[in-house]
Design a protein around this motif. Structure first.
Motif, short mmCIF file in Angstrom:
data_model
loop_
_atom_site.label_atom_id
_atom_site.label_comp_id
_atom_site.label_asym_id
_atom_site.label_seq_id
_atom_site.Cartn_x
_atom_site.Cartn_y
_atom_site.Cartn_z
N MET A 1 0.81 -1.19 0.00
CA MET A 1 0.00 0.00 0.00
C MET A 1 0.86 1.27 0.00
N ASN A 2 1.98 1.23 0.76
CA ASN A 2 2.82 2.42 0.81
C ASN A 2 3.55 2.67 -0.50
N TRP A 3 3.73 1.64 -1.33
CA TRP A 3 4.30 1.87 -2.66
C TRP A 3 3.32 2.67 -3.51
N LEU A 4 2.04 2.37 -3.40
CA LEU A 4 1.03 3.12 -4.13
C LEU A 4 0.99 4.57 -3.64
N ILE A 5 1.03 4.75 -2.33
CA ILE A 5 1.07 6.10 -1.75
C ILE A 5 2.28 6.86 -2.26
N LEU A 6 3.42 6.17 -2.34
CA LEU A 6 4.65 6.79 -2.82
C LEU A 6 4.53 7.22 -4.28
N ILE A 7 3.96 6.39 -5.10
CA ILE A 7 3.78 6.74 -6.52
C ILE A 7 2.81 7.92 -6.65
N ILE A 8 1.76 7.93 -5.87
CA ILE A 8 0.82 9.06 -5.90
C ILE A 8 1.54 10.34 -5.45
N ALA A 9 2.40 10.22 -4.44
CA ALA A 9 3.19 11.38 -3.99
C ALA A 9 4.06 11.90 -5.14
N GLY A 10 4.65 10.98 -5.90
CA GLY A 10 5.45 11.38 -7.05
C GLY A 10 4.61 12.05 -8.13
N LEU A 11 3.38 11.59 -8.30
CA LEU A 11 2.49 12.22 -9.28
C LEU A 11 2.10 13.63 -8.84
N PHE A 12 1.95 13.84 -7.54
CA PHE A 12 1.70 15.20 -7.06
C PHE A 12 2.94 16.08 -7.27
N GLU A 13 4.12 15.47 -7.24
CA GLU A 13 5.33 16.24 -7.57
C GLU A 13 5.25 16.71 -9.03
N THR A 43 2.01 20.34 -0.98
CA THR A 43 1.62 19.87 0.35
C THR A 43 1.22 18.40 0.31
N LEU A 44 0.38 18.03 -0.63
CA LEU A 44 -0.06 16.63 -0.72
C LEU A 44 1.12 15.71 -1.02
N SER A 45 2.02 16.14 -1.89
CA SER A 45 3.19 15.34 -2.21
C SER A 45 4.04 15.07 -0.97
N MET A 46 4.27 16.11 -0.18
CA MET A 46 5.10 15.96 1.02
C MET A 46 4.42 15.10 2.08
N VAL A 47 3.12 15.30 2.26
CA VAL A 47 2.38 14.51 3.25
C VAL A 47 2.41 13.04 2.87
N LEU A 48 2.17 12.75 1.60
CA LEU A 48 2.19 11.34 1.15
C LEU A 48 3.59 10.75 1.19
N LEU A 49 4.61 11.53 0.84
CA LEU A 49 5.99 11.04 0.95
C LEU A 49 6.30 10.70 2.41
N ASN A 50 5.90 11.56 3.31
CA ASN A 50 6.12 11.31 4.74
C ASN A 50 5.43 10.01 5.17
N LYS A 51 4.20 9.82 4.72
CA LYS A 51 3.45 8.60 5.05
C LYS A 51 4.16 7.35 4.52
N ALA A 52 4.63 7.43 3.28
CA ALA A 52 5.30 6.27 2.68
C ALA A 52 6.61 5.93 3.40
N THR A 53 7.32 6.95 3.88
CA THR A 53 8.61 6.68 4.54
C THR A 53 8.45 6.10 5.94
N GLN A 54 7.23 5.98 6.41
CA GLN A 54 7.02 5.36 7.71
C GLN A 54 7.28 3.85 7.67
N THR A 55 7.15 3.25 6.47
CA THR A 55 7.41 1.81 6.37
C THR A 55 8.44 1.46 5.30
N LEU A 56 8.70 2.36 4.37
CA LEU A 56 9.70 2.10 3.32
C LEU A 56 11.01 2.77 3.71
N PRO A 57 12.15 2.18 3.30
CA PRO A 57 13.43 2.82 3.58
C PRO A 57 13.48 4.22 2.97
#
Length: 109
Positions: A1-13, A43-57
């Motif tokens: 799930m966090n990989w999907l969040i990370l890709i969405i964060a990249g799309l907001f970038e 803002t959304l990109s940073m929030v989602l990146l932060n969320k993804a880094t809680q479980t991904l390196p």
């Protein structure tokens, strides 16, 4: 799930870089709306990146986030802003995509 969040964060970038490009081409209220889109996407990109880094390196997450953003922004530049699409540019966009996939494959699950 966090990989999907990370890709969405990249799309907001990609979204915030696109908004910057569009704002640069606009004036008045239209430019201000593009700047608002920039801040919302940022803002959304940073929030989602932060969320993804809680479980991904962190290094992997940051690499994927910037890679998705770089590929997406380069493609938007080619499609929307009529930037050049020569062989080498497309080749290196492809290598970025391959690198993002590679990070996913070698990352711990």
């Amino acid at each position: 799930m966090n990989w999907l969040i990370l890709i969405i964060a990249g799309l907001f970038e990609v979204g915030f870089t696109t908004c910057l490009g569009m704002a640069k081409q606009s004036k008045g209220t239209t430019a201000n709306l593009w700047y608002a889109g920039f801040f919302l996407s940022l803002t959304l990109s940073m929030v989602l990146l932060n969320k993804a880094t809680q479980t991904l390196p962190l290094g992997t997450a940051y690499g994927v986030w910037t890679g998705v953003g770089a590929v997406g922004t380069a493609l938007i530049g080619i499609i929307l802003f009529k930037e050049p699409a020569d062989f080498w540019r497309l080749f290196f966009i492809f290598t970025l995509i391959a690198s993002i996939i590679g990070l996913k494959v070698v990352s711990p699950h």
